[in-house]
Design a protein around this motif. Structure first.
Motif, PDB file in Angstrom:
ATOM      1  N   GLU A 350       0.837  -1.196   0.000  1.00 30.94           N
ATOM      2  CA  GLU A 350       0.000   0.000   0.000  1.00 30.94           C
ATOM      3  C   GLU A 350       0.876   1.251   0.000  1.00 30.94           C
ATOM      4  OE1 GLU A 350      -3.162   0.790  -1.024  1.00 30.94           O
ATOM      5  OE2 GLU A 350      -3.901  -0.546   0.558  1.00 30.94           O
ATOM      6  N   THR A 351       0.436   2.262  -0.738  1.00 31.10           N
ATOM      7  CA  THR A 351       1.137   3.544  -0.794  1.00 31.10           C
ATOM      8  C   THR A 351       0.091   4.654  -0.771  1.00 31.10           C
ATOM      9  OG1 THR A 351       1.079   3.721  -3.210  1.00 31.10           O
ATOM     10  CG2 THR A 351       2.965   2.533  -2.227  1.00 31.10           C
ATOM     11  N   PRO A 352       0.505   5.893  -0.521  1.00 35.18           N
ATOM     12  CA  PRO A 352      -0.459   7.000  -0.635  1.00 35.18           C
ATOM     13  C   PRO A 352      -1.107   7.045  -2.016  1.00 35.18           C
ATOM     14  CG  PRO A 352       1.514   7.741   0.509  1.00 35.18           C
ATOM     15  CD  PRO A 352       1.815   6.356   0.002  1.00 35.18           C
ATOM     16  N   GLU A 353      -0.355   6.660  -3.034  1.00 37.72           N
ATOM     17  CA  GLU A 353      -0.882   6.685  -4.399  1.00 37.72           C
ATOM     18  C   GLU A 353      -1.965   5.620  -4.604  1.00 37.72           C
ATOM     19  OE1 GLU A 353       2.667   8.849  -4.043  1.00 37.72           O
ATOM     20  OE2 GLU A 353       2.410   6.694  -3.649  1.00 37.72           O
ATOM     21  N   PRO A 404      -5.509  -1.113  10.681  1.00 37.49           N
ATOM     22  CA  PRO A 404      -4.433  -1.636   9.834  1.00 37.49           C
ATOM     23  C   PRO A 404      -3.571  -2.629  10.619  1.00 37.49           C
ATOM     24  CG  PRO A 404      -4.505   0.781   9.812  1.00 37.49           C
ATOM     25  CD  PRO A 404      -5.369   0.330  10.937  1.00 37.49           C
ATOM     26  N   ILE A 405      -3.433  -3.818  10.089  1.00 38.86           N
ATOM     27  CA  ILE A 405      -2.647  -4.855  10.764  1.00 38.86           C
ATOM     28  C   ILE A 405      -1.255  -4.973  10.134  1.00 38.86           C
ATOM     29  CG2 ILE A 405      -2.525  -7.310  11.325  1.00 38.86           C
ATOM     30  CD1 ILE A 405      -4.697  -5.790  12.844  1.00 38.86           C
ATOM     31  N   ALA A 410       5.978   1.328   2.369  1.00 42.34           N
ATOM     32  CA  ALA A 410       6.174   2.732   2.019  1.00 42.34           C
ATOM     33  C   ALA A 410       5.447   3.716   2.917  1.00 42.34           C
ATOM     34  CB  ALA A 410       5.742   2.961   0.569  1.00 42.34           C
ATOM     35  N   MET A 411       4.732   3.244   3.927  1.00 41.17           N
ATOM     36  CA  MET A 411       4.015   4.158   4.812  1.00 41.17           C
ATOM     37  C   MET A 411       3.712   3.452   6.128  1.00 41.17           C
ATOM     38  SD  MET A 411       0.437   4.114   2.613  1.00 41.17           S
ATOM     39  CE  MET A 411      -0.231   5.545   3.431  1.00 41.17           C
ATOM     40  N   SER A 412       3.301   4.204   7.111  1.00 41.52           N
ATOM     41  CA  SER A 412       2.987   3.626   8.421  1.00 41.52           C
ATOM     42  C   SER A 412       1.535   3.169   8.458  1.00 41.52           C
ATOM     43  CB  SER A 412       3.227   4.660   9.521  1.00 41.52           C
ATOM     44  OG  SER A 412       2.277   5.709   9.433  1.00 41.52           O
ATOM     45  N   ARG A 413       1.214   2.350   9.446  1.00 38.53           N
ATOM     46  CA  ARG A 413      -0.177   1.938   9.632  1.00 38.53           C
ATOM     47  C   ARG A 413      -1.060   3.169   9.886  1.00 38.53           C
ATOM     48  NH1 ARG A 413       2.711  -1.918  12.732  1.00 38.53           N
ATOM     49  NH2 ARG A 413       2.496  -4.068  11.986  1.00 38.53           N
ATOM     50  N   GLU A 414      -0.554   4.091  10.673  1.00 45.87           N
ATOM     51  CA  GLU A 414      -1.313   5.298  10.982  1.00 45.87           C
ATOM     52  C   GLU A 414      -1.621   6.105   9.728  1.00 45.87           C
ATOM     53  OE1 GLU A 414       0.644   3.779  14.551  1.00 45.87           O
ATOM     54  OE2 GLU A 414       1.379   4.246  12.525  1.00 45.87           O
ATOM     55  N   GLN A 415      -0.678   6.163   8.808  1.00 44.25           N
ATOM     56  CA  GLN A 415      -0.914   6.876   7.550  1.00 44.25           C
ATOM     57  C   GLN A 415      -1.961   6.175   6.693  1.00 44.25           C
ATOM     58  OE1 GLN A 415       3.242   6.904   6.337  1.00 44.25           O
ATOM     59  NE2 GLN A 415       3.333   9.143   6.517  1.00 44.25           N
ATOM     60  N   VAL A 416      -1.966   4.844   6.725  1.00 46.65           N
ATOM     61  CA  VAL A 416      -2.994   4.092   6.001  1.00 46.65           C
ATOM     62  C   VAL A 416      -4.373   4.448   6.546  1.00 46.65           C
ATOM     63  CG1 VAL A 416      -3.926   1.808   5.488  1.00 46.65           C
ATOM     64  CG2 VAL A 416      -1.459   2.184   5.412  1.00 46.65           C
ATOM     65  N   LEU A 417      -4.505   4.448   7.866  1.00 41.81           N
ATOM     66  CA  LEU A 417      -5.789   4.757   8.492  1.00 41.81           C
ATOM     67  C   LEU A 417      -6.245   6.168   8.134  1.00 41.81           C
ATOM     68  CD1 LEU A 417      -8.094   4.021  10.378  1.00 41.81           C
ATOM     69  CD2 LEU A 417      -6.706   4.826  12.297  1.00 41.81           C
TER      70      LEU A 417
END
Length: 585
Positions: A350-353, A404-405, A410-417
């Protein structure tokens, strides 16, 4: 014989957005027990009624049950274990029984963490529970429990899992008792009406790699459409149900019977609305039947679109394409139904993109609703094995679709959330002001505005997506994912557990405990991954084991020999389902 059934008090901020859901297991298991003559039943819904552990213990003590039963999906497992611990404390002489998908596959870990659980029911429980309760009532369960198929238990600190019981071939022999439920409590918020979750079919012939339901049910079976219509009529007439969602993984697989069920509802003029989850390819296959489905009351279809990239669709083994997803949504909307798209987020790539791409596709596809679900690595699903030691979080209470588990590269779990919550905010803000209020179809407009009401209510109370974990600091938000740190493991710890506790693998093939090998003592069973896939189970043991932090200090539990299990798979022999294929645009 006094039997107490309890739904554990677990909440996550996911499906409860739309209301309180009636636990179907109570009706089906309770109905089987009543049919066998056990009428002294009581059900306590600690989840819907938010009953605290202290109050629940008082209720158990007051009822003085002989048998206490609970269920557990994976995120509910710790609360289910605590519930049965309360039962042992409040009614020391009672027999505790746990069922559900997580203990079915993870019985070794569950019994190691919660030795106060007397029996685990593995798989489809109606017949197993009746036989077990009969043995308990006669006082012969301990002497004869190795002959009861489909259970697991501790015996002299050793785990015993008996051979699997064959599946229930004829689902029309089931006798659900819906009167056991507290119907005033089960309200579907969008329509402000009572809601039910019955079974039309069990199982699935498809093998999506992130799913485990096809392993749990083992064989696809579907009910007689007329008899199932009888059950729906009963729910509407006797319990004032105005909306139901089929519990099936994919009720449209068997097109002939699904169409017959719709025709029955139309012919009987049953005044009810309903929803389903199904596959994109089924909608494409049945495009000419969508008006019939809508006439039968089907108003909400949730599609397993799952991913924004074809690579992910192929990885999930979804057997669909991006363009097919878009077309299926358009066809549903043209037929006057609510089309809901589902996205799975939070894998290691997963990425911001990619998060932004799901939002872009949600705008392009124009579904009525969209859900961004966090990937939940069920410890008994195939992707769990592939991800291996990347599954560092073994706090199952957070395996809830909203946390997020997996730690992406490329990113943190917190950023995914935060990215997912941003998608929700943008998507539904647009729907609120530019779309829902202007829908021409009066019923659909009322339905969608009701969905907005559900979102608004749970957002205000911070229950939606567990918003309480976001703490505002100025204009930014800090996230506390709330993991139990003792259950967040290093890769080294995972490797150590793999060597030290091979008995904790998920038993996805219903092998039970292994037969004793002459001259070698008890053999260790290692589950072989993908279940009843074409070509049989995988040859090698999976690369990971499931951690047991609470029990790690105990002496390792041995696995007792008790014979092999039966595995049944494939579609019905008498009439094969019409498996969906892609239709041209």
């Amino acid at each position: 014989m006094r039997i107490l059934m309890i739904q554990p008090n677990y909440h996550a901020g996911g499906a409860e957005i739309a209301g309180n859901w009636p636990p179907g297991w109570v009706a089906y298991i309770g109905g089987a027990l009543k049919q066998a003559g056990y009428t002294n039943l009581r059900f306590v819904d600690a989840m819907t009624n938010h009953i605290s552990d202290e109050r629940l213990e008082e209720i158990i003590r007051h009822n003085a049950p002989d048998v206490v039963m609970a269920t557990a999906i994976t995120p509910m497992i710790y609360q289910a274990q605590r519930t049965l611990e309360l039962a042992k404390r409040a009614a020391p002489g009672c027999t505790t029984v746990l069922g559900g998908i997580h203990p079915t596959f993870m019985y070794a870990q569950v019994l190691g963490e919660a030795p106060w659980i007397d029996y685990i029911v593995r798989g489809e429980g109606e017949h197993i529970v009746v036989e077990l309760v009969q043995a308990i009532e006669a006082g012969r369960d301990r002497a004869e429990r190795r002959t009861i198929r489909g259970i697991a238990f501790l015996e002299d600190e050793q785990v015993v899992a008996t051979p699997a019981r064959p599946v229930i071939e004829d689902l029309d022999t089931l006798t659900p008792d819906w009167s056991l439920l507290e119907w005033d409590q089960y309200i579907y918020v969008p329509l402000r009406t009572r809601v039910a979750v019955p079974n039309f079919a069990r199982g699935c012939p498809f093998t999506c790699r992130f799913c485990s339901q096809w392993k749990f049910w083992r064989k696809y079976r579907v009910r007689d459409p007329k008899k199932f219509a009888d059950e729906i009529e009963t729910l509407v007439r006797d319990f004032k149900v105005g909306f139901f969602i089929l519990a099936d993984e994919e009720p449209t697989i068997h097109r002939k019977k699904f169409v017959a069920f719709c025709e029955e509802l139309i012919a009987r003029k049953v005044d009810v609305h309903w929803g389903i989850n199904t596959r994109v390819t089924d909608i494409l296959r049945d495009r000419h039947l969508l008006p019939l489905f809508r006439k039968a009351g089907l108003v909400h279809v949730s599609l397993g679109t799952e991913a924004a990239a074809q690579l992910k669709l192929d990885r999930f083994r979804k057997e669909t394409t991006i363009e097919e997803n878009k077309l299926a949504i358009r066809l549903l909307k043209e037929a006057g139904m609510v089309a809901e798209a589902q996205f799975i987020m939070g894998l290691e790539n997963e990425t911001p993109e990619t998060i932004e791409e799901t939002y872009r596709l949600a705008q392009d596809w124009k579904p009525d609703m969209a859900n961004w679900n966090m990937y939940t690595p069920w410890p008994f699903a195939e992707l769990f094995e592939e991800l291996g030691d990347r599954v560092e979080v073994r706090d199952y209470a957070k395996y809830n679709f909203v946390t997020p588990i997996i730690q992406p590269d490329a990113m943190s779990r917190e950023q995914v959330l935060k990215g997912v919550l941003k998608n929700y905010a943008r998507f539904y803000m647009r729907k609120t002001f530019l779309e829902y209020p202007w829908i021409r179809d009066k019923f659909k407009r009322r339905y969608m505005m009701g969905c907005l009401r559900a979102f608004a209510k749970t957002t205000a109370t911070k229950k939606f997506y567990d918003l309480e974990r976001l703490k505002m600091k100025g204009l930014s938000a800090e996230v506390d994912l709330g993991f139990d740190e003792t259950k967040v493991l290093t890769r080294e710890r995972i490797a150590d557990l793999k060597q030290a506790r091979p008995d904790l693998h998920a038993d996805v093939d219903f092998i039970g405990t292994a037969p004793e090998i002459a001259g070698r003592g008890p053999a260790t069973v290692m589950a072989c991954g993908g279940g009843a896939r074409e070509g049989g189970p995988a040859d090698a043991a999976p690369e990971t084991v499931v951690a047991m932090p609470r029990a790690s200090a105990r002496r390792p539990i041995k696995v007792m020999a008790c014979g092999g299990g039966e595995r049944e798979g494939g579609p019905l022999e008498e009439e094969e389902p019409e498996v969906a294929t892609a239709a041209p645009p």
